[in-house]
Design an enzyme around this catalytic site. Structure first.
Site, PDB file in Angstrom:
ATOM      1  N   ASP A  78     106.647  28.532 -77.294  1.00 52.25           N
ATOM      2  CA  ASP A  78     105.975  29.619 -76.592  1.00 52.25           C
ATOM      3  C   ASP A  78     107.005  30.643 -76.123  1.00 52.25           C
ATOM      4  OD1 ASP A  78     103.629  28.202 -76.910  1.00 52.25           O
ATOM      5  OD2 ASP A  78     103.751  27.261 -74.941  1.00 52.25           O
ATOM      6  N   MET A  79     106.556  31.879 -75.939  1.00 57.13           N
ATOM      7  CA  MET A  79     107.461  32.962 -75.569  1.00 57.13           C
ATOM      8  C   MET A  79     108.321  32.586 -74.359  1.00 57.13           C
ATOM      9  SD  MET A  79     106.610  36.945 -74.559  1.00 57.13           S
ATOM     10  CE  MET A  79     105.807  36.552 -73.001  1.00 57.13           C
TER      11      MET A  79
END
Length: 326
Positions: free
Chosen positions: A132-133
């Site tokens: 995830d970012m």
């Protein structure tokens, strides 16, 4: 087999993701009927027709712009693959709002577009698995389709060992545990995943080991530091599983608690891919790398150390490798 996968086997066809777009555009028919889904099954004897524009043919379609301004923290590299530590805030591949500022753009600048695996799609060169970012830490990138497929097979066979460190709210009583659920996209909020027994849900398996526990305070219910081991790689898996157990991840803006004090001001999930191990798919060499926690996460633990209830045996072994100094 799936329609998009079948189309991608053609000698003049673009990548699988581009084939999926052709289905969405209405350019594909099965037995004279327009195909409506990229996941539709193709059976023996079906006649599949695709209208393919000349400019969409070949490997040049969908090239990503290289971005040499994005730093790559490489921990291992050879002619076949890269192990790197992704910084928090970096998106893995292009998505709405992120066109040329992704890890994929940085990999293109480092390796060249033609020197990266494209099995995940022409817009995801080199990507084998994603973080995830706002999740930091170790991940693997592939320099060819063959190596990319081999690494994906290792993940599917559950022999590519990925371990994460996560700080969660509350007191986790057990030293070890296993969470097995189905996970699917929420029907109420398309940005979120959810635990469900719906037939469309995919099996998701996470094991955890407790490393350290911290006493509850006046404004919180205490914390537990865990190491999580992924056996499957579903979207947001650890974050969803921790919320499901009643111990959401500290700082998680999507699945956590919107309480800045209880999150100690952290605005991203306390989740770090700290350890990765696998046998090199070409040479057979054992590859193992560990990655200390970034400074923002170490600062949270530093602030909690006075409330520590002590480490488990696993914590005594792992925490010093994370950069914990107490």
């Amino acid at each position: 087999m799936r329609l998009d996968a079948f189309l991608a086997t053609g000698p003049d066809m673009p990548s699988r993701s581009a084939c999926a777009r052709l289905v969405e555009e209405g350019s594909v028919t099965i037995n004279t009927c327009e195909a409506t889904s990229k996941s539709e099954k193709v059976l023996l004897g079906d006649r599949v027709t695709c209208e393919l524009k000349v400019e969409e043919k070949g490997a040049e379609a969908g090239l990503l712009a290289p971005n040499p301004e994005i730093p790559l923290d490489i921990r291992y590299e050879d002619e076949h693959l890269i192990v790197l530590s992704k910084q928090a805030g970096l998106v893995c591949h292009p998505s709405p709002g992120h066109v040329d500022d992704t890890l994929a753009n940085a990999l293109v600048a480092h390796c060249g577009y033609g020197n990266l695996g494209l099995l995940q799609g022409e817009d995801r060169p080199g990507i084998v698995h994603r973080l995830d970012m706002d999740t930091s830490g170790l991940m693997v990138a592939a320099k060819s389709d063959e190596v990319q497929k081999a690494l994906q097979d290792l993940i599917r066979l559950r022999v590519l060992d990925r371990r994460y460190v996560v700080l969660v709210h509350g007191y986790v009583a057990h030293d070890k545990g296993t969470i097995v659920t189905g996970i699917a996209r929420s029907t109420r909020d398309r940005l979120r995943m959810t635990v469900t027994d719906d037939p469309t849900a995919r099996e998701s398996i996470t094991t955890y080991t407790t490393l350290e526990r911290f006493e509850a305070g006046r404004r919180d219910e205490g914390y537990s530091l865990l190491e999580c081991h992924l056996y499957t790689g579903r979207t947001h898996q650890i974050r969803v599983h921790m919320r499901h157990t009643g111990h959401p991840v500290v700082g998680d803006q999507l699945y956590g608690r919107g309480d800045d004090r209880a999150n100690h001001g952290l605005r991203r999930q306390f989740l770090h891919s700290w350890h990765i191990a696998f046998d090199h798919p070409v040479t057979g060499e054992p590859i193992e790398r560990a990655d200390r926690l970034p400074d923002d996460l170490l600062a949270i633990l530093e602030g909690l150390k006075e409330t520590s209830m002590g480490r488990t045996g696993a914590g005594e072994r792992i925490c010093p490798q994370l950069g914990a100094s107490w």
